[in-house]
Design a protein around this motif. Structure first.
Motif, PDB file in Angstrom:
ATOM      1  N   HIS A 176       0.849  -1.201   0.000  1.00 29.38           N
ATOM      2  CA  HIS A 176       0.000   0.000   0.000  1.00 29.38           C
ATOM      3  C   HIS A 176       0.876   1.240   0.000  1.00 29.38           C
ATOM      4  O   HIS A 176       1.531   1.555   0.995  1.00 29.38           O
ATOM      5  N   HIS A 225       1.435   5.399  -2.013  1.00 26.64           N
ATOM      6  CA  HIS A 225       1.065   6.468  -2.935  1.00 26.64           C
ATOM      7  C   HIS A 225       2.420   7.032  -3.367  1.00 26.64           C
ATOM      8  O   HIS A 225       2.930   7.978  -2.766  1.00 26.64           O
ATOM      9  N   HIS A 274      -8.867   1.977   1.057  1.00 21.77           N
ATOM     10  CA  HIS A 274      -8.574   2.269   2.468  1.00 21.77           C
ATOM     11  C   HIS A 274      -9.802   1.860   3.290  1.00 21.77           C
ATOM     12  O   HIS A 274     -10.913   2.292   2.977  1.00 21.77           O
ATOM     13  N   HIS A 311      -4.984  -0.689   5.866  1.00 22.05           N
ATOM     14  CA  HIS A 311      -5.134  -0.280   7.262  1.00 22.05           C
ATOM     15  C   HIS A 311      -5.922  -1.285   8.112  1.00 22.05           C
ATOM     16  O   HIS A 311      -5.360  -1.881   9.005  1.00 22.05           O
ATOM     17  N   ASP A 325       2.396   3.025   3.151  1.00 24.58           N
ATOM     18  CA  ASP A 325       1.553   4.184   2.880  1.00 24.58           C
ATOM     19  C   ASP A 325       2.436   5.231   2.191  1.00 24.58           C
ATOM     20  O   ASP A 325       3.595   4.963   1.887  1.00 24.58           O
TER      21      ASP A 325
HETATM   22 ZN   LIG Z   1      -3.008   5.307   1.963  1.00 25.46          ZN
END
Ligand SMILES: [Zn+2]
Length: 423
Positions: free
Chosen positions: A61, A63, A207, A245, A297
């Motif tokens: 996960h 970005h 998410h 998450h 993340d």
């Molecule tokens: Zn995220």
């Protein structure tokens, strides 16, 4: 078809020779075997004496293009932080995403990540960057209509276009669908996205249950249902779902995630830093049947993309809050960062064996971090840092040799020029 022979490299405790042919591992044999491997005349032979092979790490996960947003929201809560992110993101464009993703790939190569499951805007630019850097990306078209029906319609059209474009890529990247979250996407659009993904056999990246506020708001809005119960009521959950998450879960949520075979991605550093929580219910999710992976993340919350750091922190926090040093044992921790991700993505990655895709880290163990009676895994996770990763092969090709990534300084210099766009 290129061939590489890694000579005298330790693999699962045995000094071995590993032959890579094209994008796959063709053979793994103990060195000095009477039938030594030969790659033939066009084979590059690499002496790996004193080094150990392990599967490339998988960041499930991230970005990536937030790589240049480090430090833009420090010491604030999630909901204040996300407003700041959305403000900064209103200024980014394709050029920014291209250069920032190259920076992210550079960091991922240096820290041992061969595959990353990305969730970001201007995805074709992330694709271009990842291909140039030689990594294995999973690139999602992000659905995030912020509850605006007009935006939903625009995103449906663009999503179809991106899918058509992705079908022409003809490389080792994967296309997926990202649904930002239940609080940022209208119900009708969640249903459309899930249907679109399943019609085309795509993974769904979302998410879920990141903060306590998300749970409270969801219950108030959806007849007392939690985000997991709400998504399940829409038929959205299944083994094709990668839920980032999953931090605030009830017993019923855990049962649902397990029964549906959802992949849950623990992003410990992001959760810790935004004070979203730290009691990730690893044992409970595992025992219920969920597939569990790890992620960093984006750098706007975790500040780096270092999976070894993520592995160490995940295990330490789990042991601490449970008062149990046997929580999250090393073999399971290694699987969460490698083989479990292969299972989630339907890819033959996360293992070093004949026929698997050749995503390999060459770890230099000739240093004090590894000078111990402890296992390779213990030294790697708890003692070493990612600078022990000497070289990386992704999809059968070297992307870093002896810590050198081609074009590193140029990548940083070009990226610096577009950084001004978000300042
Ligand atoms: Zn995220």
């Amino acid at each position: 078809m290129g061939k590489i022979l890694l000579k005298n490299i330790v693999s699962e405790g045995v000094v071995s020779d590993i032959l890579i042919s094209g994008e796959r591992i063709a053979a793994v044999r103990p060195s000095g075997h009477c039938k030594d491997i030969s790659g033939g005349e066009d084979c590059e032979i690499v002496d790996c004496t004193g080094k150990t092979a392990m599967p490339g790490l998988v960041n499930m996960h991230t970005h990536a293009a937030m790589s240049m947003m480090r430090g833009i929201g420090e010491d604030i809560f999630f909901h204040e932080w996300i407003d700041r992110i959305w403000d900064v993101e209103s200024k980014i464009d394709e050029e920014y995403v291209y250069h920032a993703t190259k920076v992210a790939c550079l960091e991922m190569i240096k820290t041992g990540t061969t595959t990353f499951n990305d969730h970001y805007w201007h995805m074709p630019m992330a694709h271009k960057a990842a291909m140039e850097m030689g990594l294995r990306p999973v690139l999602a078209y992000v659905i995030c209509d912020r509850n605006d029906p007009g935006e939903s319609e625009r995103q449906k059209i663009q999503c179809r276009q991106m899918y058509e474009e992705a079908m022409t890529w003809n490389d080792h990247s994967l296309f997926a669908i990202a649904i930002h979250a239940i609080y940022s996407v209208r119900e009708e659009m969640i249903l459309w996205s899930v249907r679109f993904a399943r019609e085309h056999g795509l993974r769904i990246h979302i998410h879920v249950s990141e903060t306590r506020k998300e749970i409270e708001d969801c219950k108030a809005q959806h007849n007392g249902m939690s985000p997991v119960e709400y998504l399940d009521s829409l038929g959205a959950l299944g083994p094709d779902v990668i839920a980032a998450h999953t931090l605030w879960l009830s017993d019923n949520d855990i049962r649902i995630l397990g029964e549906r075979g959802v992949t849950c991605v623990h992003n410990v550093n992001s959760n810790l830093k935004l004070a979203s929580g730290y009691r990730f219910l690893y044992n409970e999710l595992r025992d219920a049947g969920a597939n569990i992976c790890l992620g960093t993340d984006g750098c706007a919350s975790s500040n780096n993309l270092d999976m070894l750091e993520t592995m160490k922190t995940s295990a330490m926090i789990q042991k601490a809050w449970r008062d149990d040093p046997s929580a999250m044992p090393l073999d399971e921790l290694m699987a969460m960062a490698t083989a479990n991700a292969g299972k989630a993505l339907g890819l033959e990655i996360g293992k070093i064996e004949e026929g698997a895709l050749a995503d390999i880290l060459i770890v230099d163990t000739r240093n004090y971090n590894f000078l111990s009676p402890g296992s390779f895994e213990a030294n790697l996770v708890y003692s070493a840092h990612s600078d022990c990763i000497d070289s990386m092969i992704c999809n059968g090709k070297f992307v870093m040799r002896e810590r050198v990534v081609p074009g590193e300084m140029e990548i940083l210099a070009e990226a610096k020029k577009v950084l001004r766009k978000i300042i």
